[in-house]
Structures are given as C-alpha cells and as structure tokens.
Design a protein around this motif. Structure first.
Motif, PDB file in Angstrom:
ATOM      1  N   LEU A  34      13.347 -13.504  -9.197  1.00 37.56           N
ATOM      2  CA  LEU A  34      13.213 -12.606  -8.053  1.00 37.56           C
ATOM      3  C   LEU A  34      11.943 -12.901  -7.237  1.00 37.56           C
ATOM      4  O   LEU A  34      12.027 -13.155  -6.036  1.00 37.56           O
ATOM      5  CB  LEU A  34      13.164 -11.145  -8.518  1.00 37.56           C
ATOM      6  CG  LEU A  34      14.440 -10.538  -9.093  1.00 37.56           C
ATOM      7  CD1 LEU A  34      14.162  -9.156  -9.660  1.00 37.56           C
ATOM      8  CD2 LEU A  34      15.520 -10.472  -8.027  1.00 37.56           C
ATOM      9  N   PHE A  35      10.769 -12.787  -7.878  1.00 45.00           N
ATOM     10  CA  PHE A  35       9.495 -12.895  -7.157  1.00 45.00           C
ATOM     11  C   PHE A  35       8.447 -13.629  -7.975  1.00 45.00           C
ATOM     12  O   PHE A  35       8.478 -13.578  -9.198  1.00 45.00           O
ATOM     13  CB  PHE A  35       8.906 -11.494  -6.882  1.00 45.00           C
ATOM     14  CG  PHE A  35       9.783 -10.552  -6.121  1.00 45.00           C
ATOM     15  CD1 PHE A  35      10.336  -9.445  -6.761  1.00 45.00           C
ATOM     16  CD2 PHE A  35      10.044 -10.738  -4.781  1.00 45.00           C
ATOM     17  CE1 PHE A  35      11.138  -8.561  -6.080  1.00 45.00           C
ATOM     18  CE2 PHE A  35      10.846  -9.858  -4.086  1.00 45.00           C
ATOM     19  CZ  PHE A  35      11.396  -8.766  -4.733  1.00 45.00           C
ATOM     20  N   THR A  36       7.495 -14.224  -7.250  1.00 43.90           N
ATOM     21  CA  THR A  36       6.239 -14.679  -7.832  1.00 43.90           C
ATOM     22  C   THR A  36       5.099 -14.001  -7.088  1.00 43.90           C
ATOM     23  O   THR A  36       5.087 -13.959  -5.849  1.00 43.90           O
ATOM     24  CB  THR A  36       6.049 -16.195  -7.700  1.00 43.90           C
ATOM     25  OG1 THR A  36       7.113 -16.869  -8.362  1.00 43.90           O
ATOM     26  CG2 THR A  36       4.729 -16.616  -8.333  1.00 43.90           C
ATOM     27  N   LEU A  37       4.119 -13.483  -7.849  1.00 44.11           N
ATOM     28  CA  LEU A  37       2.905 -12.914  -7.280  1.00 44.11           C
ATOM     29  C   LEU A  37       1.727 -13.674  -7.857  1.00 44.11           C
ATOM     30  O   LEU A  37       1.685 -13.947  -9.062  1.00 44.11           O
ATOM     31  CB  LEU A  37       2.796 -11.419  -7.621  1.00 44.11           C
ATOM     32  CG  LEU A  37       3.948 -10.545  -7.114  1.00 44.11           C
ATOM     33  CD1 LEU A  37       3.903  -9.167  -7.770  1.00 44.11           C
ATOM     34  CD2 LEU A  37       3.881 -10.403  -5.591  1.00 44.11           C
ATOM     35  N   TYR A  38       0.745 -14.004  -7.013  1.00 47.78           N
ATOM     36  CA  TYR A  38      -0.344 -14.853  -7.467  1.00 47.78           C
ATOM     37  C   TYR A  38      -1.687 -14.139  -7.580  1.00 47.78           C
ATOM     38  O   TYR A  38      -2.523 -14.520  -8.403  1.00 47.78           O
ATOM     39  CB  TYR A  38      -0.500 -16.050  -6.534  1.00 47.78           C
ATOM     40  CG  TYR A  38       0.669 -17.003  -6.563  1.00 47.78           C
ATOM     41  CD1 TYR A  38       1.599 -17.018  -5.530  1.00 47.78           C
ATOM     42  CD2 TYR A  38       0.840 -17.887  -7.619  1.00 47.78           C
ATOM     43  CE1 TYR A  38       2.677 -17.894  -5.551  1.00 47.78           C
ATOM     44  CE2 TYR A  38       1.914 -18.773  -7.647  1.00 47.78           C
ATOM     45  CZ  TYR A  38       2.821 -18.768  -6.610  1.00 47.78           C
ATOM     46  OH  TYR A  38       3.884 -19.635  -6.646  1.00 47.78           O
ATOM     47  N   SER A  39      -1.913 -13.133  -6.722  1.00 46.13           N
ATOM     48  CA  SER A  39      -3.238 -12.520  -6.733  1.00 46.13           C
ATOM     49  C   SER A  39      -3.134 -11.032  -6.442  1.00 46.13           C
ATOM     50  O   SER A  39      -2.171 -10.564  -5.794  1.00 46.13           O
ATOM     51  CB  SER A  39      -4.141 -13.201  -5.705  1.00 46.13           C
ATOM     52  OG  SER A  39      -3.578 -13.122  -4.426  1.00 46.13           O
ATOM     53  N   ALA A  40      -4.137 -10.289  -6.915  1.00 44.42           N
ATOM     54  CA  ALA A  40      -4.171  -8.837  -6.744  1.00 44.42           C
ATOM     55  C   ALA A  40      -4.081  -8.484  -5.262  1.00 44.42           C
ATOM     56  O   ALA A  40      -4.722  -9.112  -4.419  1.00 44.42           O
ATOM     57  CB  ALA A  40      -5.439  -8.265  -7.354  1.00 44.42           C
ATOM     58  N   GLY A  41      -3.254  -7.496  -4.973  1.00 46.66           N
ATOM     59  CA  GLY A  41      -3.053  -7.056  -3.599  1.00 46.66           C
ATOM     60  C   GLY A  41      -1.822  -7.657  -2.945  1.00 46.66           C
ATOM     61  O   GLY A  41      -1.366  -7.191  -1.901  1.00 46.66           O
ATOM     62  N   GLU A  42      -1.266  -8.672  -3.572  1.00 40.82           N
ATOM     63  CA  GLU A  42      -0.106  -9.339  -3.000  1.00 40.82           C
ATOM     64  C   GLU A  42       1.148  -8.476  -3.179  1.00 40.82           C
ATOM     65  O   GLU A  42       1.298  -7.783  -4.185  1.00 40.82           O
ATOM     66  CB  GLU A  42       0.092 -10.702  -3.670  1.00 40.82           C
ATOM     67  CG  GLU A  42       1.133 -11.575  -2.999  1.00 40.82           C
ATOM     68  CD  GLU A  42       1.196 -12.961  -3.619  1.00 40.82           C
ATOM     69  OE1 GLU A  42       0.431 -13.227  -4.571  1.00 40.82           O
ATOM     70  OE2 GLU A  42       2.024 -13.774  -3.167  1.00 40.82           O
ATOM     71  N   GLU A  43       2.046  -8.522  -2.215  1.00 45.72           N
ATOM     72  CA  GLU A  43       3.310  -7.810  -2.266  1.00 45.72           C
ATOM     73  C   GLU A  43       4.434  -8.747  -1.825  1.00 45.72           C
ATOM     74  O   GLU A  43       4.232  -9.593  -0.953  1.00 45.72           O
ATOM     75  CB  GLU A  43       3.302  -6.581  -1.355  1.00 45.72           C
ATOM     76  CG  GLU A  43       2.261  -5.537  -1.721  1.00 45.72           C
ATOM     77  CD  GLU A  43       2.333  -4.309  -0.831  1.00 45.72           C
ATOM     78  OE1 GLU A  43       1.614  -3.332  -1.126  1.00 45.72           O
ATOM     79  OE2 GLU A  43       3.098  -4.317   0.162  1.00 45.72           O
ATOM     80  N   LYS A  44       5.607  -8.589  -2.436  1.00 43.32           N
ATOM     81  CA  LYS A  44       6.784  -9.350  -2.035  1.00 43.32           C
ATOM     82  C   LYS A  44       7.949  -8.372  -1.957  1.00 43.32           C
ATOM     83  O   LYS A  44       8.055  -7.448  -2.777  1.00 43.32           O
ATOM     84  CB  LYS A  44       7.107 -10.450  -3.064  1.00 43.32           C
ATOM     85  CG  LYS A  44       6.069 -11.566  -3.140  1.00 43.32           C
ATOM     86  CD  LYS A  44       6.302 -12.597  -2.097  1.00 43.32           C
ATOM     87  CE  LYS A  44       5.278 -13.722  -2.169  1.00 43.32           C
ATOM     88  NZ  LYS A  44       5.483 -14.606  -3.337  1.00 43.32           N
ATOM     89  N   GLU A  45       8.859  -8.600  -1.013  1.00 45.46           N
ATOM     90  CA  GLU A  45      10.014  -7.715  -0.852  1.00 45.46           C
ATOM     91  C   GLU A  45      11.305  -8.506  -0.782  1.00 45.46           C
ATOM     92  O   GLU A  45      11.341  -9.636  -0.253  1.00 45.46           O
ATOM     93  CB  GLU A  45       9.885  -6.897   0.444  1.00 45.46           C
ATOM     94  CG  GLU A  45       8.899  -5.774   0.373  1.00 45.46           C
ATOM     95  CD  GLU A  45       8.999  -4.850   1.585  1.00 45.46           C
ATOM     96  OE1 GLU A  45       8.030  -4.830   2.373  1.00 45.46           O
ATOM     97  OE2 GLU A  45      10.014  -4.158   1.749  1.00 45.46           O
ATOM     98  N   LYS A  46      12.354  -7.878  -1.309  1.00 51.37           N
ATOM     99  CA  LYS A  46      13.683  -8.461  -1.209  1.00 51.37           C
ATOM    100  C   LYS A  46      14.677  -7.323  -1.279  1.00 51.37           C
ATOM    101  O   LYS A  46      14.824  -6.665  -2.305  1.00 51.37           O
ATOM    102  CB  LYS A  46      13.928  -9.441  -2.356  1.00 51.37           C
ATOM    103  CG  LYS A  46      15.284 -10.114  -2.322  1.00 51.37           C
ATOM    104  CD  LYS A  46      15.420 -11.087  -3.483  1.00 51.37           C
ATOM    105  CE  LYS A  46      16.766 -11.782  -3.460  1.00 51.37           C
ATOM    106  NZ  LYS A  46      16.897 -12.748  -4.585  1.00 51.37           N
TER     107      LYS A  46
END
Lengths: 114, 111
Positions: free
Chosen positions: B47-59
């Motif tokens: 679904l998603f990859t997040l790399y750093s604090a504060g990052e957001e991803k949507e789908k």
C-alpha cells in the motif's frame, strides 16, 4: 502468465518427511524471499537471495534449506518436517534497487505437518 | 532489537464509520515503514512507504501517517470491500533486504 507462483498451494505431510515448496517468478527479479506466517507472529523471514547462487539467512532459518540455481526459481526445503513448521509460507520477489513497492508476494502455500 | 506492534488485533466497524489502526515500532535507524493489505488466502499487497516523521501518503479512503515512534493508518468512510488484514512493517538502515512485520490488524466492515 507473468507474476509469482507457488506450488503446491496446500500440502499435508508427516513428521520427519522432506518437503520442498516451489517458487517461480517471471520478472527476472534478482531478490527473492521466503517468509512464514503464523497467528500472533506476523510474517517472519526464513531465507532470502540477492541473486542466483547467493542466499542468506533470515530471522528463522533453522530446519530449512534453500537453493537458487536459476534466477526465476527459489525452492524451500524442509529437510525433516516438524509440527512447529506447520504454517503458511509466502515467497516474494523484488527488483534490484527497488523499494518495497516493487516487492510482490506469491499466493502462499499452506503446510500442515502431522 | 527491532520490533513492530500493531493494535488493535481486530476491529469491526460499520460502513462509513471512520477509524485508525496503530503501528508502534522500535528500530535502530528507520529506512522505511510499510503498510500492506492482505486478503484471506492471498499474499500481502503493498500500500504505502513512509520514510520520515511527518510524512503522509493517501490512497482512496486510506491515509498513512508517521511519527518517530508510530504510524497510523486512517480509514475514512470505509466500505465492506476494505475488509482485510492490514500489516505494518519496518526496515532498518542497517538492513538492505530484511524487513520486520507486525502481526496485523483484522479489519471488518459491516454493511
């Protein structure tokens, strides 16, 4: 068909028997992985391979053997099956240099050791 | 030791009832945090990859967020087809190939 396949999908065996689970991918991905999934433990890495003839241990390798003579195949062998190896086994492959978005999982093999 | 803990183990929602799934992690230098969806009898689907604090991803109805200690998967106005097990996993900077999975949250959406 393109993709990653596993065989058999279901297997029942007895304690002490040797079992081989097959994994085949058609993308020529260099990385391949074997995981087992058990209730309460999530997926745990058994072995992985960065390329043909290169394999390395994961988190729970004891009792398992792998080989990678061809890029597209990555069989997992249980040399002498034990009841604790009853699990669902997933194979995965990933493109070199690719992130997890390029890692694809097979449909799984459900293994029961009696 | 790198570790991932997901909560709750199971969550039942009414269609349209928004909620969040939690993934708490400890890792020696985060390379990436990943969310997967797994349907019964199938392998996980990325679904998603997040790399750093504060990052957001949507789908679609899903939004993943990341802090230094945890990640949330927010599901807004879910539909029955969102029913699945959601897995969280982390990869440490020290590891080129190994990722650690949590045990998942089984989400069930009632029509």
């Amino acid at each position: 068909d393109a993709g990653i396949t596993q065989s058999p999908r279901y297997k029942i065996t007895e304690t002490g028997r040797q079992v081989t689970l097959m994994c085949h991918q058609t993308w020529s991905h260099s990385y391949m992985f074997w995981y087992r999934q058990d209730l309460g433990h999530g997926l745990r890495l058994i072995y992985y391979s960065a390329a043909a003839d290169i394999t390395d241990k994961g988190e729970v390798p004891d009792g398992y053997v792998v080989s990678r003579s061809k890029t597209e195949n990555f069989p997992l062998t249980l040399e002498s099956a034990t009841r604790s190896q009853t699990s669902v086994y997933f194979c995965a492959s990933r493109a070199p240099g690719g992130g997890q978005e390029t890692q694809y999982f097979g449909p799984g093999t459900r293994l029961l050791v009696l | 030791e790198d570790q991932v803990t997901q909560s709750p183990e199971a969550l039942r929602l009414q269609e349209g009832e928004s909620s969040s799934l939690n993934c708490s992690y400890t890792v020696s230098g985060l390379r990436g945090l990943f969310w997967y969806r797994q349907d019964p009898g199938k392998g996980p689907e990325f679904l998603f990859t997040l790399y750093s604090a504060g990052e957001e991803k949507e789908k679609e109805r899903l939004k993943a967020t990341l802090t230094k200690k945890e990640s949330f998967l927010h599901i807004t106005a879910p539909k029955p087809e969102d029913s699945a097990t959601y897995l969280c996993a982390v990869q440490a900077n020290s590891s080129a190939s190994k990722i650690i999975f949590g045990s998942g949250t089984r989400l069930s959406i009632r029509p």
